[in-house]
Design a protein around this motif. Structure first.
Motif, PDB file in Angstrom:
ATOM      1  N   GLY A  46      29.013  37.547  46.664  1.00 35.49           N
ATOM      2  CA  GLY A  46      30.373  37.667  47.182  1.00 35.49           C
ATOM      3  C   GLY A  46      30.954  36.373  47.706  1.00 35.49           C
ATOM      4  O   GLY A  46      31.817  36.372  48.569  1.00 35.49           O
ATOM      5  N   ARG A  47      30.471  35.235  47.181  1.00 37.89           N
ATOM      6  CA  ARG A  47      30.974  33.957  47.676  1.00 37.89           C
ATOM      7  C   ARG A  47      32.421  33.754  47.280  1.00 37.89           C
ATOM      8  O   ARG A  47      33.207  33.192  48.031  1.00 37.89           O
ATOM      9  CB  ARG A  47      30.134  32.801  47.110  1.00 37.89           C
ATOM     10  N   GLY A  48      32.748  34.194  46.073  1.00 34.46           N
ATOM     11  CA  GLY A  48      34.110  34.023  45.569  1.00 34.46           C
ATOM     12  C   GLY A  48      35.111  34.563  46.578  1.00 34.46           C
ATOM     13  O   GLY A  48      36.065  33.877  46.956  1.00 34.46           O
ATOM     14  N   GLU A  85      30.515  22.067  39.259  1.00 36.68           N
ATOM     15  CA  GLU A  85      30.390  22.425  37.843  1.00 36.68           C
ATOM     16  C   GLU A  85      31.666  22.152  37.074  1.00 36.68           C
ATOM     17  O   GLU A  85      32.767  22.244  37.628  1.00 36.68           O
ATOM     18  CB  GLU A  85      30.056  23.920  37.703  1.00 36.68           C
ATOM     19  N   GLU A  86      31.502  21.855  35.805  1.00 32.24           N
ATOM     20  CA  GLU A  86      32.664  21.718  34.930  1.00 32.24           C
ATOM     21  C   GLU A  86      33.457  23.022  34.973  1.00 32.24           C
ATOM     22  O   GLU A  86      32.888  24.103  35.103  1.00 32.24           O
ATOM     23  CB  GLU A  86      32.199  21.449  33.490  1.00 32.24           C
ATOM     24  N   LYS A  87      34.768  22.884  34.884  1.00 30.47           N
ATOM     25  CA  LYS A  87      35.632  24.061  34.896  1.00 30.47           C
ATOM     26  C   LYS A  87      35.553  24.720  33.520  1.00 30.47           C
ATOM     27  O   LYS A  87      35.661  24.051  32.499  1.00 30.47           O
ATOM     28  CB  LYS A  87      37.057  23.610  35.175  1.00 30.47           C
ATOM     29  N   ALA A 191      26.312  31.135  31.073  1.00 32.81           N
ATOM     30  CA  ALA A 191      25.951  31.788  32.334  1.00 32.81           C
ATOM     31  C   ALA A 191      26.657  31.064  33.478  1.00 32.81           C
ATOM     32  O   ALA A 191      26.218  30.017  33.930  1.00 32.81           O
ATOM     33  CB  ALA A 191      24.436  31.757  32.534  1.00 32.81           C
ATOM     34  N   ALA A 192      27.780  31.622  33.949  1.00 38.18           N
ATOM     35  CA  ALA A 192      28.584  30.932  34.962  1.00 38.18           C
ATOM     36  C   ALA A 192      28.022  31.134  36.370  1.00 38.18           C
ATOM     37  O   ALA A 192      28.290  30.348  37.266  1.00 38.18           O
ATOM     38  CB  ALA A 192      30.028  31.407  34.899  1.00 38.18           C
ATOM     39  N   ASP A 193      27.271  32.195  36.580  1.00 37.14           N
ATOM     40  CA  ASP A 193      26.630  32.404  37.888  1.00 37.14           C
ATOM     41  C   ASP A 193      25.286  33.059  37.617  1.00 37.14           C
ATOM     42  O   ASP A 193      25.155  33.811  36.649  1.00 37.14           O
ATOM     43  CB  ASP A 193      27.495  33.316  38.774  1.00 37.14           C
TER      44      ASP A 193
HETATM   45  P1  GDP Z   1      29.982  35.062  43.447  1.00 41.62           P
HETATM   46  O1  GDP Z   1      31.332  35.492  43.977  1.00 41.62           O
HETATM   47  O2  GDP Z   1      29.068  34.654  44.560  1.00 41.62           O
HETATM   48  O3  GDP Z   1      29.370  36.068  42.529  1.00 41.62           O
HETATM   49  O4  GDP Z   1      30.243  33.709  42.609  1.00 41.62           O
HETATM   50  P2  GDP Z   1      30.529  33.454  41.050  1.00 41.62           P
HETATM   51  O5  GDP Z   1      29.839  32.205  40.683  1.00 41.62           O
HETATM   52  O6  GDP Z   1      30.258  34.645  40.230  1.00 41.62           O
HETATM   53  O7  GDP Z   1      32.081  33.109  41.011  1.00 41.62           O
HETATM   54  C1  GDP Z   1      33.069  34.089  41.312  1.00 41.62           C
HETATM   55  C2  GDP Z   1      34.238  33.977  40.343  1.00 41.62           C
HETATM   56  O8  GDP Z   1      34.776  32.676  40.351  1.00 41.62           O
HETATM   57  C3  GDP Z   1      33.853  34.230  38.899  1.00 41.62           C
HETATM   58  O9  GDP Z   1      33.806  35.593  38.571  1.00 41.62           O
HETATM   59  C4  GDP Z   1      34.957  33.504  38.149  1.00 41.62           C
HETATM   60  O10 GDP Z   1      36.071  34.353  38.010  1.00 41.62           O
HETATM   61  C5  GDP Z   1      35.294  32.373  39.079  1.00 41.62           C
HETATM   62  N1  GDP Z   1      34.655  31.148  38.561  1.00 41.62           N
HETATM   63  C6  GDP Z   1      33.405  30.720  38.756  1.00 41.62           C
HETATM   64  N2  GDP Z   1      33.171  29.594  38.050  1.00 41.62           N
HETATM   65  C7  GDP Z   1      34.302  29.313  37.384  1.00 41.62           C
HETATM   66  C8  GDP Z   1      34.698  28.282  36.485  1.00 41.62           C
HETATM   67  O11 GDP Z   1      33.956  27.385  36.142  1.00 41.62           O
HETATM   68  N3  GDP Z   1      35.958  28.321  36.037  1.00 41.62           N
HETATM   69  C9  GDP Z   1      36.834  29.279  36.427  1.00 41.62           C
HETATM   70  N4  GDP Z   1      38.098  29.247  35.955  1.00 41.62           N
HETATM   71  N5  GDP Z   1      36.506  30.278  37.243  1.00 41.62           N
HETATM   72  C10 GDP Z   1      35.263  30.303  37.737  1.00 41.62           C
END
Ligand code: GDP
Ligand code: MN
Length: 355
Positions: A46-48, A85-87, A191-193
């Motif tokens: 839930g960091r987002g 991280e790269e966007k 794998a974004a997370d």
């Molecule tokens: P969590 O909230 O701890 O699960 O962290 P996450 O790493 O899953 O990031 C939460 C949200 O941020 C993701 O679901 C994406 O929508 C957004 N996010 C994370 N990384 C990127 C990225 O590199 N680019 C963009 N546009 N959005 C990202």
């Protein structure tokens, strides 16, 4: 043991699972390329939603954003580092995990076509769950591609599942969760997370394990985020009884926490941080009955942790059992009083709160 995201991603990278290009940020002076996604490395999800993920477009904004993020507590944890991280250009976010079903004694693949921060909102029945074992990962890619509606990614997904499965087993993982698994505009799956938990009992066969992952008090439960009395006890029974006693005395318990047998300084410091994240705490009751746990160890841990935590509310400590006398002496030296019974702690807390 819960790994931090960057530790989990290092494991994924070495298993040839695609992850975003990244670097570690330790201070506002670190140089990173923009645009960049900065991600707080804390052992919680839930960091987002809690401000732990930030997109920075302009290099000139970086120092300020980095210092804010490095001091921002996310669900009770302050990050030591950020992941830069790269966007990604996100077309869609999927959910993919490998879990253990303990009832069936099976490793399973679990997926959802709608991943991302709202994954829990999905109907539990709408997840794809399929058994994985060394023999039948064949066909899982097809099933997954079909479920995701990505027929053109069938071979890629099959490959990814096989690698994830191997990675899971070889690392003695108990959980490997990729959320989101991002499909980029260029049709690449990344794998974004990643959330990964490893089996502590398997440590003996992993000399390579030396993670920074902060210890987490996995039993910490917030009962009432506006409660005024925080509790720390050892053993689930004593912890519940302590919460009940606070309530029975007419006060509002804020949390349940069983620190178990391993009451070391790191865990107590982490407990203090988790407690300090609650807004209304006026007193902390520590109730320890030491059998295997040693009171003097707990006392040392309290002393160290207290020095590390700013503006801690008063502690009301009751210790009993192994090495109790030594503990009282150690605490007295630091001007931390101890009380003989839980009853005395309750009365003293109540007085403090009504001040
Ligand atoms: P969590 O909230 O701890 O699960 O962290 P996450 O790493 O899953 O990031 C939460 C949200 O941020 C993701 O679901 C994406 O929508 C957004 N996010 C994370 N990384 C990127 C990225 O590199 N680019 C963009 N546009 N959005 C990202
Ligand atoms: Mn996530």
């Amino acid at each position: 043991m819960k790994l931090l995201e960057y530790e989990a991603k290092a494991i994924l990278r070495s298993a040839d699972i695609p992850v975003p290009r990244a670097s570690i940020v330790r201070s506002a002076q670190d140089i990173v390329q923009t645009p960049v996604i900065l991600k707080s490395q804390v052992p919680t999800g839930g960091r987002g939603k809690a401000g732990g993920i930030k997109l920075v477009e302009n290099a000139s904004d970086l120092p300020a954003v980095i210092s804010t993020m490095l001091s921002l507590s996310i669900n009770g944890s302050i990050p030591k580092v950020l992941l830069a991280e790269e966007k990604l250009t996100i077309e869609h976010e999927y959910y993919l995990s490998i879990i253990i079903d303990r009832q069936l004694a099976e490793i399973q693949l679990m997926a959802h076509v709608n991943g991302g921060v709202e994954v829990e909102e999905n109907d539990p029945k709408s997840f794809l769950i399929t058994t994985l074992n060394g023999k039948n990962t064949d066909g899982a890619g097809e099933k997954l591609a079909d479920y995701y509606g990505l027929p053109s990614q069938c071979f890629i997904l099959q490959d990814m599942i096989e690698r994830l499965y191997r990675c899971f087993v070889q690392n003695d993982a108990t959980l490997l969760e990729i959320n989101p698994l991002v499909l980029t505009f260029n049709q690449k799956l990344v794998a974004a997370d990643c959330k990964m938990e490893l089996d502590d009992a398997a440590r003996f066969r992993h000399p390579e394990w030396n993670f920074e992952a902060a210890p987490v008090n996995s039993s910490f439960v917030t009962l009432d985020s506006h409660g005024t009395v925080a509790t720390i006890a050892n053993g689930a029974g004593l912890a519940m009884a302590t919460v009940d006693a606070v309530k029975a005395e007419g006060m509002q318990p804020a949390n349940f926490l069983d620190i178990g047998g391993g009451a070391n300084a790191k865990e107590i410091a982490q407990a203090f941080r988790q407690i300090m994240d609650l807004p209304n705490i006026r007193a902390i009751i520590i109730n320890i009955f030491a059998g295997i746990t040693r009171c003097d160890e707990v006392a040392k841990a309290i002393i160290t942790a207290q020095k590390e935590t700013m503006s801690l509310p008063p502690l009301f400590i009751r210790l009993a059992g192994t090495n109790f006398e030594e503990a009282v002496k150690l605490l007295a030296k630091e001007n931390i009083p101890t009380l003989a019974t839980l009853e005395e702690c309750l009365v003293a807390s109540k007085e403090k709160i009504s001040e």
